[in-house]
Motif scaffolding. Structure first.
Motif, mmCIF file in Angstrom:
data_model
loop_
_atom_site.group_PDB
_atom_site.id
_atom_site.type_symbol
_atom_site.label_atom_id
_atom_site.label_comp_id
_atom_site.label_asym_id
_atom_site.label_seq_id
_atom_site.Cartn_x
_atom_site.Cartn_y
_atom_site.Cartn_z
ATOM 1 N N CYS A 1 0.832 -1.188 0.000
ATOM 2 C CA CYS A 1 0.000 0.000 0.000
ATOM 3 C C CYS A 1 0.871 1.243 0.000
ATOM 4 O O CYS A 1 1.802 1.366 0.809
ATOM 5 N N ARG A 2 0.596 2.173 -0.913
ATOM 6 C CA ARG A 2 1.378 3.399 -1.022
ATOM 7 C C ARG A 2 1.066 4.388 0.102
ATOM 8 O O ARG A 2 1.720 5.417 0.208
ATOM 9 N N TYR A 3 0.066 4.063 0.935
ATOM 10 C CA TYR A 3 -0.316 4.974 2.008
ATOM 11 C C TYR A 3 0.122 4.466 3.385
ATOM 12 O O TYR A 3 0.583 5.243 4.216
ATOM 13 N N HIS B 1 -5.814 2.496 -5.086
ATOM 14 C CA HIS B 1 -4.701 2.255 -6.000
ATOM 15 C C HIS B 1 -5.260 1.888 -7.355
ATOM 16 O O HIS B 1 -6.242 1.148 -7.448
ATOM 17 N N THR C 1 1.509 7.653 -7.807
ATOM 18 C CA THR C 1 2.874 7.386 -8.263
ATOM 19 C C THR C 1 3.847 7.345 -7.108
ATOM 20 O O THR C 1 4.793 6.575 -7.103
ATOM 21 N N VAL C 2 3.643 8.180 -6.104
ATOM 22 C CA VAL C 2 4.491 8.196 -4.916
ATOM 23 C C VAL C 2 3.592 8.247 -3.701
ATOM 24 O O VAL C 2 2.716 9.095 -3.606
ATOM 25 N N GLY C 3 3.784 7.318 -2.782
ATOM 26 C CA GLY C 3 2.989 7.303 -1.572
ATOM 27 C C GLY C 3 3.832 7.567 -0.340
ATOM 28 O O GLY C 3 5.064 7.505 -0.378
ATOM 29 N N SER D 1 4.315 5.799 2.198
ATOM 30 C CA SER D 1 5.068 4.651 2.693
ATOM 31 C C SER D 1 6.314 4.379 1.861
ATOM 32 O O SER D 1 7.154 3.577 2.253
ATOM 33 N N ASP D 2 6.443 5.035 0.689
ATOM 34 C CA ASP D 2 7.619 4.809 -0.158
ATOM 35 C C ASP D 2 8.828 5.610 0.306
ATOM 36 O O ASP D 2 9.954 5.269 -0.019
ATOM 37 N N ILE E 1 11.101 7.118 -7.901
ATOM 38 C CA ILE E 1 9.843 6.405 -7.695
ATOM 39 C C ILE E 1 8.782 6.888 -8.677
ATOM 40 O O ILE E 1 8.042 6.094 -9.267
ATOM 41 N N ASP F 1 12.325 -1.500 -9.910
ATOM 42 C CA ASP F 1 11.704 -1.642 -8.597
ATOM 43 C C ASP F 1 12.727 -2.108 -7.564
ATOM 44 O O ASP F 1 12.758 -1.616 -6.429
#
Length: 243
Positions: free
Chosen positions: A6-8, A53, A84-86, A88-89, A106, A191
């Motif tokens: 999850c990106r969040y 997402h 594209t960028v969250g 959590s990244d 990213i 990745d």
């Protein structure tokens, strides 16, 4: 399709194999089988934080008995195209210019794996030179010196060492030995590079800052009850064995 993060909130999400808005990939060349591939757009909601997402998938076309279009699950490959960028990244806190380069690496993973790989390689060069004092000319030589540092966790050393092969593809034009075609960086390789860079940034900046704050909290509590600080705020602590 494999699970995604999850990106969040960084929880693992298992996308369904149900294709939403699937459609055949049209090819103009007559020699290409126009019914061979299909694309699909899938919206996935995180079961933990409800973050949305959007996944773009591609694979071999599969038609249902009712004429519906889908993708053969065995060949299905997908990428998160939104967001594209969250949060959590990006590990925090990361100083500039590393933060800027990392966000860019990213952000362009989906549209330019080669560009993302080059940015990841640039971050590695800067971190190894500026933060670890490794002044060797090439990235390969820098990494070789880095993996010799016993104070670095062994898993991080091994993953950074693996970057030497993948990272060089994105930095220098390489050709296939048999066909002579230029070798592009695969999305999976981009990745991998981003993940390794994230681990390195976390080890270099995030964990030391978390440890510093942890020491401050402990010492503040000790001072509030009239005790001496057991953990020194500067450098490696010479913690006493006194309770």
């Amino acid at each position: 399709m494999p699970s995604i993060k999850c990106r969040y909130c960084a929880v693992t999400i298992e996308p369904s194999n149900k294709d939403v808005s699937a459609f055949p990939v049209e090819r103009t060349a007559e020699s290409v089988d126009r019914d061979k591939y299909a694309c699909a757009v899938e919206c996935v909601e995180c079961p933990s934080c409800s973050g949305l997402h959007v996944i773009l998938s591609v694979g071999e076309l599969a038609r249902g008995t009712d004429g519906s279009v889908g993708i053969n699950p065995a060949s299905k490959r997908g990428r998160v195209i939104y967001p594209t960028v969250g949060s959590s990244d990006i590990p925090e806190p990361i100083p500039e210019p590393y933060d800027k380069y990392f966000r860019e690496a990213i952000a362009i993973q989906s549209v330019s794996p080669n560009g993302s790989a080059m940015l990841s390689r640039r971050i590695l060069e800067l971190v190894l030179t500026n933060e670890y004092g490794i002044d060797d000319y090439s990235l390969s030589d820098k990494i070789e010196k880095f993996v010799e540092k016993d104070e670095i966790p062994s898993l991080l050393r091994k993953t950074v060492d693996a970057v030497r092969e993948v990272g060089n593809i994105g930095a220098h034009e390489q050709r296939d030995d048999e066909t002579g075609e230029i070798v592009d960086v695969a999305p999976e390789e981009a990745d991998f590079l981003v993940e390794v860079v994230g681990d390195l940034l976390d080890h270099t900046f995030v964990k030391p800052e978390k440890y510093r704050r942890h020491k401050e909290r402990i010492n503040k509590k000790l001072r509030s009850i009239g005790r001496d600080e057991l953990i020194q705020p500067d450098g490696d602590e010479d913690a006493t064995d006194e309770a």
